[in-house]
Write a protein that holds these residues in place. Structure first.
Motif, PDB file in Angstrom:
ATOM      1  N   ALA A   4       1.259  -0.903  -0.144  1.00  7.73           N
ATOM      2  CA  ALA A   4       0.222   0.013   0.191  1.00  7.73           C
ATOM      3  C   ALA A   4       0.880   1.428   0.442  1.00  7.73           C
ATOM      4  O   ALA A   4       1.763   1.133   0.778  1.00  7.73           O
ATOM      5  CB  ALA A   4      -0.692   0.206   1.309  1.00  7.73           C
ATOM      6  N   GLY A   5       0.566   1.966  -1.040  1.00  9.24           N
ATOM      7  CA  GLY A   5       1.265   3.071  -1.101  1.00  9.24           C
ATOM      8  C   GLY A   5       1.559   4.450   0.622  1.00  9.24           C
ATOM      9  O   GLY A   5       2.149   5.422   1.207  1.00  9.24           O
ATOM     10  N   GLN A   6       0.059   3.961   0.917  1.00  5.17           N
ATOM     11  CA  GLN A   6      -0.481   5.171   2.777  1.00  5.17           C
ATOM     12  C   GLN A   6      -0.515   4.396   3.552  1.00  5.17           C
ATOM     13  O   GLN A   6      -1.288   2.425   3.471  1.00  5.17           O
ATOM     14  CB  GLN A   6      -1.892   5.581   1.995  1.00  5.17           C
ATOM     15  CG  GLN A   6      -1.487   6.712   1.413  1.00  5.17           C
ATOM     16  CD  GLN A   6      -0.646   7.912   1.327  1.00  5.17           C
ATOM     17  OE1 GLN A   6      -0.052   7.815   2.457  1.00  5.17           O
ATOM     18  NE2 GLN A   6       0.160   8.356   0.595  1.00  5.17           N
ATOM     19  N   LYS A   7      -0.566   3.768   4.736  1.00  6.81           N
ATOM     20  CA  LYS A   7      -0.534   3.367   5.971  1.00  6.81           C
ATOM     21  C   LYS A   7      -1.939   2.816   5.853  1.00  6.81           C
ATOM     22  O   LYS A   7      -2.983   3.767   6.025  1.00  6.81           O
ATOM     23  CB  LYS A   7      -0.492   4.518   7.327  1.00  6.81           C
ATOM     24  CG  LYS A   7      -0.570   3.024   8.282  1.00  6.81           C
ATOM     25  CD  LYS A   7      -0.148   4.088   9.979  1.00  6.81           C
ATOM     26  CE  LYS A   7      -0.555   3.143  10.937  1.00  6.81           C
ATOM     27  NZ  LYS A   7      -0.518   3.844  12.104  1.00  6.81           N
ATOM     28  N   LEU A   8      -1.640   1.966   6.572  1.00  7.19           N
ATOM     29  CA  LEU A   8      -3.362   0.853   5.713  1.00  7.19           C
ATOM     30  C   LEU A   8      -4.625   1.158   7.125  1.00  7.19           C
ATOM     31  O   LEU A   8      -3.446   1.371   8.341  1.00  7.19           O
ATOM     32  CB  LEU A   8      -2.933  -0.636   6.314  1.00  7.19           C
ATOM     33  CG  LEU A   8      -2.516  -1.256   4.589  1.00  7.19           C
ATOM     34  CD1 LEU A   8      -1.863  -3.193   4.835  1.00  7.19           C
ATOM     35  CD2 LEU A   8      -3.472  -0.722   3.882  1.00  7.19           C
ATOM     36  N   LYS A   9      -5.737   1.497   7.039  1.00  8.32           N
ATOM     37  CA  LYS A   9      -6.261   1.900   8.677  1.00  8.32           C
ATOM     38  C   LYS A   9      -7.476   0.792   8.617  1.00  8.32           C
ATOM     39  O   LYS A   9      -7.900  -0.029   7.469  1.00  8.32           O
ATOM     40  CB  LYS A   9      -6.879   3.324   7.830  1.00  8.32           C
ATOM     41  CG  LYS A   9      -6.301   4.578   7.181  1.00  8.32           C
ATOM     42  CD  LYS A   9      -5.940   5.356   8.759  1.00  8.32           C
ATOM     43  CE  LYS A   9      -5.628   6.645   8.878  1.00  8.32           C
ATOM     44  NZ  LYS A   9      -3.898   6.238   8.291  1.00  8.32           N
ATOM     45  N   LYS A  10      -7.849   0.651  10.317  1.00  8.48           N
ATOM     46  CA  LYS A  10      -9.256  -0.069  10.359  1.00  8.48           C
ATOM     47  C   LYS A  10      -9.835   0.766   9.963  1.00  8.48           C
ATOM     48  O   LYS A  10     -10.136   2.058  10.536  1.00  8.48           O
ATOM     49  CB  LYS A  10      -8.994   0.256  11.603  1.00  8.48           C
ATOM     50  CG  LYS A  10      -7.099  -0.829  12.619  1.00  8.48           C
ATOM     51  CD  LYS A  10      -7.547  -0.931  13.209  1.00  8.48           C
ATOM     52  CE  LYS A  10      -6.809  -1.473  14.952  1.00  8.48           C
ATOM     53  NZ  LYS A  10      -7.370  -1.210  16.369  1.00  8.48           N
TER      54      LYS A  10
END
Ligand code: PMT
Length: 410
Positions: free
Chosen positions: A288-294
């Motif tokens: 993923a290019g950005q931090k994976l979020k809950k």
């Protein structure tokens, strides 16, 4: 062999003030057993840790320590102390003495003798992990290395101060082996080129998370050091580790398996390749290019894809295959049987199998137990320090390359 090389050799052992000074007693005993003459200098601080009486009893010689002693200077001046030695060994080499050596100070008998010496010097550093990592210490070590001062250790693990990390003095057996190498430099691999991979790889999940493993790089780095010590021009392609880069080795730092493959291919041609890295077999298909979020929909599914096999790729090269390709096999069951199958599958010449089950301490520890698979032959090595494993492997590599007896296992 060790005995023959040490018989009649004169070692000036400089003991500085660290808790590891107790190991120097064992070192003196081993040196004496092998016929070496050991003369000792103790710093003022060293006398707080071990007594001159113990040192003198084991070395069967007077212990020197006072720069201003009229009797010492008339019997054996600081100049003669080093002139009458074949090798100066500093064990333990504290951060303080290393700093004084780097600066060229002559403020006690130990530092003065080292400054006045024209003999080879081997240091066995021992200190707290923060002291070891401090840029001042690292700069001092680089200065000493540039001047040709040889080094053995330190290792990592529990330290006397209660902390854990780098700074534990090398074991007497490893210092002894380094002394033998220093006295009889073995350059059997001079003119040869070597590639070693070491450490773990990191496969990104997103910008802050990754897949990896517990490899510390101790085994791979020790192999690179041992090959360089035998004179090989050595490239070490390593994933992220805390291990210091061994003297005389060119480090290429990488993170992922694909980077490790690229750097390994770039290092070719080489005569020998030793793949000790713990390479991740899989990576996340698209990090993923950005931090994976809950997002409240439960954990994300990670689709894994296979990484390239670096060992198999190097062993499968046509025009520039190294003369000798050596892999490791990290197994938790049927160690030798699995290693045999792995050697065939990957097309390497030798495979060094080690049990990495929890409790063995192989990952991250200082010791290893190797089963060396060479064709149908299996050789069980006793439990050894990783430095000893590296020295034994380097010796075998030198032997085979020199004899030109390269079995066509491919
Ligand atoms: O680093 P330390 O803490 O000192 O620990 C040392 C060690 C346990 C990591 C080392 O002794 C060791 O066993 N290294 C190989 C670890 C490993 O990945 O083993 P494996 O059985 O999965 O792989 C077999 C061989 O193929 C290895 O030479 C490995 O480098 C290589 N490989 C594996 C996968 C891959 N994609 N590419 C590879 O080149």
């Amino acid at each position: 062999m060790e005995g023959e090389l040490l018989e009649g050799r004169r070692i000036l052992l400089i003991i500085a003030g660290g808790i590891a000074a107790y190991k120097s007693l064992e070192l003196i005993r081993r040196l004496r057993e092998r016929g070496a003459a050991v003369r000792c200098v103790m710093t003022e601080a060293a006398r707080q840790f071990v007594t001159p009486l113990s040192v003198s009893s084991l070395s069967e010689d007077k212990v020197y320590g006072d720069l201003w002693s009229l009797t010492d200077e008339s019997e054996m001046g600081h100049i003669r102390l080093s002139r009458e030695a074949d090798l100066l060994v500093v064990a333990p080499a504290t951060a303080d003495l290393i700093a004084r050596m780097a600066m060229g100070l002559a403020d006690d008998l130990a530092a003065t003798t080292l400054l006045a010496s024209d003999k080879p010097v081997l240091i066995a550093p021992a200190m707290n992990a923060m002291m070891w990592a401090h840029p001042a210490t690292q700069a001092n070590l680089a200065t000493l290395a540039a001047r040709g001062v040889m080094r053995v250790g330190p290792g990592s693990g529990d330290l006397a101060c209660g902390e854990v990390g780098f700074g534990r003095m090398a074991e007497p057996a490893d210092i002894l082996a380094a002394i033998v190498r220093a006295l009889a430099p073995d350059r059997r691999l001079a003119g040869r080129r070597a590639l070693v991979t070491s450490g773990p790889t990191r496969e990104p999940i997103d910008p802050v998370r990754y897949l990896s493993n517990h490899s510390s790089g101790k085994q791979g780095h020790a192999i690179a050091a041992a090959l360089a010590a035998l004179g090989a021009e050595t490239v070490l392609v390593s994933g992220p580790t805390q291990e210091p880069t061994p003297a005389g080795v060119r480090l290429v730092a990488v993170e992922t398996a694909r980077q490790m493959l690229e750097a390994s291919e770039a290092a070719l041609p080489v005569d020998v390749a030793v793949m000790a890295a713990a390479v991740s077999d899989w990576r996340v298909d698209t990090a993923a290019g950005q931090k994976l979020k809950k997002d409240g929909k439960g954990p994300p599914s990670l689709r894994l894809v296979e990484n390239p096999d670096i060992l198999a790729s190097i062993a499968g090269r046509h025009n520039d295959r190294p003369l000798l390709v050596i892999g490791f096999a990290a197994e938790t069951e049927n160690v030798v049987a699995n290693a045999r199958a792995k050697r065939k599958r990957k097309g390497c010449d030798w495979i060094l199998a080690n049990d990495v089950s929890p409790g063995t301490g192989t990952f991250g520890g200082d010791r290893n137990t190797i089963h060396m698979v060479d064709g149908d032959l299996v050789e069980d090595w006793p439990v050894m320090s990783k430095i000893e494993v590296a020295a034994r492997l380097a010796d075998r590599i030198a032997e085979v390359l020199q004899s030109g007896n390269l079995a066509p296992h491919r």
